[in-house]
Write a protein that holds these residues in place. Structure first.
Motif, mmCIF file in Angstrom:
data_model
loop_
_atom_site.group_PDB
_atom_site.id
_atom_site.type_symbol
_atom_site.label_atom_id
_atom_site.label_comp_id
_atom_site.label_asym_id
_atom_site.label_seq_id
_atom_site.Cartn_x
_atom_site.Cartn_y
_atom_site.Cartn_z
ATOM 1 N N ASP A 220 0.868 -1.178 0.000
ATOM 2 C CA ASP A 220 0.000 0.000 0.000
ATOM 3 C C ASP A 220 0.908 1.232 0.000
ATOM 4 O O ASP A 220 1.378 1.658 1.062
ATOM 5 C CB ASP A 220 -0.905 -0.009 1.231
ATOM 6 C CG ASP A 220 -1.813 1.221 1.301
ATOM 7 O OD1 ASP A 220 -1.796 2.023 0.337
ATOM 8 O OD2 ASP A 220 -2.529 1.369 2.307
ATOM 9 N N PRO A 221 1.188 1.799 -1.188
ATOM 10 C CA PRO A 221 2.113 2.939 -1.264
ATOM 11 C C PRO A 221 1.711 4.114 -0.381
ATOM 12 O O PRO A 221 2.572 4.863 0.082
ATOM 13 C CB PRO A 221 2.067 3.324 -2.746
ATOM 14 C CG PRO A 221 1.663 2.073 -3.450
ATOM 15 C CD PRO A 221 0.707 1.391 -2.518
ATOM 16 N N GLY A 222 0.408 4.255 -0.145
ATOM 17 C CA GLY A 222 -0.057 5.347 0.705
ATOM 18 C C GLY A 222 0.164 5.105 2.183
ATOM 19 O O GLY A 222 0.042 6.027 2.997
ATOM 20 N N ASN A 223 0.490 3.866 2.532
ATOM 21 C CA ASN A 223 0.753 3.507 3.928
ATOM 22 C C ASN A 223 2.013 2.638 3.966
ATOM 23 O O ASN A 223 1.949 1.435 4.248
ATOM 24 C CB ASN A 223 -0.453 2.762 4.512
ATOM 25 C CG ASN A 223 -0.299 2.478 5.989
ATOM 26 O OD1 ASN A 223 0.401 3.208 6.706
ATOM 27 N ND2 ASN A 223 -0.924 1.410 6.450
ATOM 28 N N PRO A 224 3.172 3.222 3.666
ATOM 29 C CA PRO A 224 4.406 2.445 3.490
ATOM 30 C C PRO A 224 4.876 1.751 4.749
ATOM 31 O O PRO A 224 4.764 2.291 5.857
ATOM 32 C CB PRO A 224 5.423 3.500 3.039
ATOM 33 C CG PRO A 224 4.895 4.785 3.576
ATOM 34 C CD PRO A 224 3.399 4.670 3.504
ATOM 35 N N LYS A 225 5.400 0.534 4.573
ATOM 36 C CA LYS A 225 5.941 -0.250 5.680
ATOM 37 C C LYS A 225 7.426 -0.546 5.507
ATOM 38 O O LYS A 225 8.067 -1.051 6.424
ATOM 39 C CB LYS A 225 5.182 -1.585 5.793
ATOM 40 C CG LYS A 225 3.682 -1.449 5.953
ATOM 41 C CD LYS A 225 3.302 -0.749 7.239
ATOM 42 C CE LYS A 225 1.793 -0.711 7.401
ATOM 43 N NZ LYS A 225 1.389 0.042 8.626
ATOM 44 N N LEU A 226 7.948 -0.286 4.316
ATOM 45 C CA LEU A 226 9.351 -0.592 4.028
ATOM 46 C C LEU A 226 10.192 0.677 3.877
ATOM 47 O O LEU A 226 11.202 0.839 4.557
ATOM 48 C CB LEU A 226 9.450 -1.446 2.756
ATOM 49 C CG LEU A 226 8.846 -2.843 2.840
ATOM 50 C CD1 LEU A 226 8.758 -3.467 1.459
ATOM 51 C CD2 LEU A 226 9.676 -3.722 3.772
ATOM 52 N N LEU A 227 9.787 1.562 2.988
ATOM 53 C CA LEU A 227 10.510 2.819 2.791
ATOM 54 C C LEU A 227 9.779 3.896 3.588
ATOM 55 O O LEU A 227 8.736 4.409 3.172
ATOM 56 C CB LEU A 227 10.577 3.173 1.304
ATOM 57 C CG LEU A 227 11.384 4.425 0.939
ATOM 58 C CD1 LEU A 227 12.776 4.403 1.547
ATOM 59 C CD2 LEU A 227 11.461 4.583 -0.567
ATOM 60 N N LEU A 228 10.353 4.208 4.739
ATOM 61 C CA LEU A 228 9.652 5.027 5.722
ATOM 62 C C LEU A 228 10.121 6.476 5.717
ATOM 63 O O LEU A 228 11.288 6.770 5.444
ATOM 64 C CB LEU A 228 9.865 4.439 7.118
ATOM 65 C CG LEU A 228 9.546 2.952 7.289
ATOM 66 C CD1 LEU A 228 9.878 2.518 8.711
ATOM 67 C CD2 LEU A 228 8.099 2.662 6.938
ATOM 68 N N THR A 229 9.207 7.363 6.052
ATOM 69 C CA THR A 229 9.536 8.762 6.299
ATOM 70 C C THR A 229 9.807 8.946 7.786
ATOM 71 O O THR A 229 8.985 8.550 8.621
ATOM 72 C CB THR A 229 8.374 9.681 5.881
ATOM 73 O OG1 THR A 229 8.118 9.525 4.480
ATOM 74 C CG2 THR A 229 8.713 11.148 6.173
ATOM 75 N N VAL A 230 10.957 9.491 8.107
ATOM 76 C CA VAL A 230 11.297 9.803 9.499
ATOM 77 C C VAL A 230 11.123 11.310 9.646
ATOM 78 O O VAL A 230 11.933 12.091 9.136
ATOM 79 C CB VAL A 230 12.737 9.375 9.839
ATOM 80 C CG1 VAL A 230 13.043 9.695 11.299
ATOM 81 C CG2 VAL A 230 12.927 7.891 9.557
ATOM 82 N N ARG A 231 10.057 11.700 10.279
ATOM 83 C CA ARG A 231 9.671 13.105 10.320
ATOM 84 C C ARG A 231 10.807 14.011 10.789
ATOM 85 O O ARG A 231 11.419 13.776 11.828
ATOM 86 C CB ARG A 231 8.453 13.287 11.236
ATOM 87 C CG ARG A 231 7.832 14.682 11.170
ATOM 88 C CD ARG A 231 6.571 14.750 12.009
ATOM 89 N NE ARG A 231 5.553 13.812 11.556
ATOM 90 C CZ ARG A 231 4.705 14.061 10.558
ATOM 91 N NH1 ARG A 231 4.785 15.221 9.918
ATOM 92 N NH2 ARG A 231 3.800 13.168 10.222
ATOM 93 N N GLY A 232 11.060 15.027 9.987
ATOM 94 C CA GLY A 232 12.083 16.007 10.326
ATOM 95 C C GLY A 232 13.507 15.570 10.005
ATOM 96 O O GLY A 232 14.435 16.369 10.134
ATOM 97 N N LEU A 233 13.685 14.311 9.596
ATOM 98 C CA LEU A 233 15.037 13.808 9.344
ATOM 99 C C LEU A 233 15.250 13.327 7.909
ATOM 100 O O LEU A 233 16.275 13.597 7.308
ATOM 101 C CB LEU A 233 15.363 12.669 10.319
ATOM 102 C CG LEU A 233 15.425 13.047 11.797
ATOM 103 C CD1 LEU A 233 15.670 11.797 12.644
ATOM 104 C CD2 LEU A 233 16.530 14.075 12.036
#
Length: 244
Positions: A220-233
């Motif tokens: 589910d590209p809209g709810n990624p589990k592998l390539l994650l966004t680390v907020r602010g980083l």
């Protein structure tokens, strides 16, 4: 390493002054195999005859859209495509990347910036290539992340056993993440490591390429589990899917 004089560059633009300016600057930088086209039809004919390594592609052409032409040009090799356009809104830039472009420069532009981006791309290719055909190089990596596998040497992305097409720059970004699982990279670091442009790129470039990776590897590209966004980083790729 290929000589700059061997690199084939096609300039597809219907403004003669822009074509002349780019040809002049690129020749000065050491590129000599320069070709020009002013329409979609001419660009396709050129691609069938010479298979350019790099294409500088205007989006608004007299007989069609460069965005749609982009996909057809990729049937004749795997060129690095840099869009040149007067459309400068965020939506236009995002659409350009979504349609398969590797880079995007808005008009008016400094032709030296175009040359610098081409040089940065070639430096990246040089770093990834064997230094000598006589030097034994370690086998390149095959990276397995559960539902997908990346074969760097073959330029292949396999998702759940099926090959998935992946534009060159998207693939290089994915390879970089695969080589450094669990490590957070800022946008600036990704520009430096993958694009070779000292962190001076547009924020939307990384964002769009991240999205294009997720469209290929995530359930589910809209709810990624592998390539994650680390907020602010920044972003990181993990070996195991993130659990709720």
């Amino acid at each position: 390493m290929r000589s700059l004089s061997d690199i084939k560059i096609a300039i597809v633009d219907d403004e003669p002054s822009i074509v002349t300016m780019l040809q002049m600057v690129l020749r000065r930088e050491g590129f000599h195999r320069l070709y020009a086209a002013s329409t979609c039809a001419e660009a396709l004919d050129l691609a069938t005859r010479i298979a350019p390594d790099i294409i500088l592609l205007d989006i608004m052409l007299p007989d069609g859209s460069g965005l749609e032409l982009n996909a057809k040009l990729r049937e004749y090799g795997n060129p690095y495509i840099l869009f040149l356009t007067a459309k400068a809104s965020d939506l236009d830039i995002l659409r350009g990347f979504a349609m398969g472009g590797d880079d995007y420069i808005t008009k008016p532009f400094n032709p030296l910036e175009v040359a610098a981006r081409i040089q940065a791309r070639l430096r990246r290719l040089e770093q990834e290539a064997p230094q000598s055909s006589h030097v034994k190089r370690p086998d390149p990596g095959v990276y397995r992340f559960g539902r997908f596998t990346v074969n760097e040497a073959e330029g292949e992305l396999i998702v759940e056993g099926n090959p998935v097409s992946c534009p060159a720059q998207v693939f290089q970004l994915l390879v970089h993440f695969c080589k450094h699982p669990g490590i957070v990279f800022s946008k600036e670091q990704l520009y430096d490591k993958v694009w070779g442009i000292d962190g001076q790129g547009d924020d939307s470039t990384v964002m769009v390429h991240i999205r294009r990776i997720r469209e290929r590897i995530e359930l589910d590209p809209g709810n990624p589990k592998l390539l994650l966004t680390v907020r602010g980083l920044g972003y990181k790729l993990v070996k195991e899917p993130q659990k709720e």
